[in-house]
Design a protein around this motif. Structure first.
Motif, PDB file in Angstrom:
ATOM      1  N   ALA A 230      41.582  39.155  33.462  1.00 23.55           N
ATOM      2  CA  ALA A 230      41.577  38.405  32.408  1.00 23.55           C
ATOM      3  C   ALA A 230      41.625  39.340  31.076  1.00 23.55           C
ATOM      4  O   ALA A 230      42.222  39.086  30.040  1.00 23.55           O
ATOM      5  N   ALA A 231      40.467  40.160  30.966  1.00 22.68           N
ATOM      6  CA  ALA A 231      40.276  41.118  30.000  1.00 22.68           C
ATOM      7  C   ALA A 231      41.196  42.031  29.805  1.00 22.68           C
ATOM      8  O   ALA A 231      41.613  42.357  28.745  1.00 22.68           O
ATOM      9  N   VAL A 232      41.637  42.573  31.010  1.00 23.99           N
ATOM     10  CA  VAL A 232      42.901  43.749  30.894  1.00 23.99           C
ATOM     11  C   VAL A 232      44.118  42.969  30.376  1.00 23.99           C
ATOM     12  O   VAL A 232      44.764  43.570  29.422  1.00 23.99           O
ATOM     13  N   GLN A 233      44.523  41.703  30.896  1.00 19.63           N
ATOM     14  CA  GLN A 233      45.763  41.213  30.360  1.00 19.63           C
ATOM     15  C   GLN A 233      45.562  40.811  28.902  1.00 19.63           C
ATOM     16  O   GLN A 233      46.439  41.060  28.262  1.00 19.63           O
TER      17      GLN A 233
ATOM     18  N   GLN B 193      46.786  45.292  39.054  1.00 20.09           N
ATOM     19  CA  GLN B 193      47.033  44.093  39.126  1.00 20.09           C
ATOM     20  C   GLN B 193      48.043  43.536  37.925  1.00 20.09           C
ATOM     21  O   GLN B 193      48.882  42.901  37.857  1.00 20.09           O
ATOM     22  N   ALA B 194      47.484  43.915  36.833  1.00 19.92           N
ATOM     23  CA  ALA B 194      47.677  43.491  35.345  1.00 19.92           C
ATOM     24  C   ALA B 194      49.473  44.284  35.165  1.00 19.92           C
ATOM     25  O   ALA B 194      50.089  43.659  34.624  1.00 19.92           O
ATOM     26  N   ALA B 195      49.497  45.539  35.818  1.00 16.30           N
ATOM     27  CA  ALA B 195      50.877  46.182  35.698  1.00 16.30           C
ATOM     28  C   ALA B 195      51.816  45.485  36.712  1.00 16.30           C
ATOM     29  O   ALA B 195      53.115  45.923  36.611  1.00 16.30           O
ATOM     30  N   GLY B 196      51.668  44.476  37.335  1.00 13.95           N
ATOM     31  CA  GLY B 196      52.350  43.709  38.566  1.00 13.95           C
ATOM     32  C   GLY B 196      52.618  44.601  39.721  1.00 13.95           C
ATOM     33  O   GLY B 196      53.484  44.271  40.547  1.00 13.95           O
ATOM     34  N   VAL B 197      51.677  45.364  39.947  1.00  9.92           N
ATOM     35  CA  VAL B 197      51.500  46.245  41.285  1.00  9.92           C
ATOM     36  C   VAL B 197      50.670  45.615  42.345  1.00  9.92           C
ATOM     37  O   VAL B 197      49.488  44.950  41.688  1.00  9.92           O
ATOM     38  N   ASP B 198      50.854  45.544  43.730  1.00 13.90           N
ATOM     39  CA  ASP B 198      49.971  44.851  44.487  1.00 13.90           C
ATOM     40  C   ASP B 198      48.795  45.676  44.705  1.00 13.90           C
ATOM     41  O   ASP B 198      49.028  46.692  45.532  1.00 13.90           O
ATOM     42  N   PRO B 199      47.730  45.470  44.276  1.00 11.24           N
ATOM     43  CA  PRO B 199      46.468  46.460  44.278  1.00 11.24           C
ATOM     44  C   PRO B 199      46.116  46.482  45.604  1.00 11.24           C
ATOM     45  O   PRO B 199      45.496  47.593  46.168  1.00 11.24           O
ATOM     46  N   ALA B 200      46.392  45.585  46.466  1.00 12.73           N
ATOM     47  CA  ALA B 200      45.898  45.338  47.944  1.00 12.73           C
ATOM     48  C   ALA B 200      46.359  46.588  48.893  1.00 12.73           C
ATOM     49  O   ALA B 200      46.069  47.197  49.618  1.00 12.73           O
TER      50      ALA B 200
END
Length: 83
Positions: A67-70, A35-42
């Motif tokens: 939030a922590a990853v970002q 998700q942080a990389a802009g990929v849809d994890p779903a």
């Protein structure tokens, strides 16, 4: 305490793809990284997405981890100095 009707309604509304809390916790770090990389994890973890839609406790953990990853991505790398 939830009444039996409320408990039954929650059970009947559960998504059959829902993988449950244990499975979510096992892969939540990967989900947040995607998700942080802009990929849809779903797309890769549909059962996790189904679970997060219905479990507020896990969804809150997911938001915190994201939030922590970002935040970690925004921080410059620290250099370890050995003396």
């Amino acid at each position: 305490m939830a009444g039996w009707r409320e408990t039954l309604d929650r059970f009947l509304a559960a998504d059959p793809q829902d993988v449950g809390c244990d499975e979510v916790m096992a892969v939540l770090h990967l989900y947040a990284e995607l998700q942080a990389a802009g990929v849809d994890p779903a797309e890769q973890y549909p059962g996790v997405a189904a679970h997060l839609a219905g479990c507020e406790a896990c969804a809150e953990d997911a938001r915190g981890l994201l939030a922590a990853v970002q935040d970690d991505d925004r921080q410059p790398p620290t250099r370890l100095v050995l003396e």
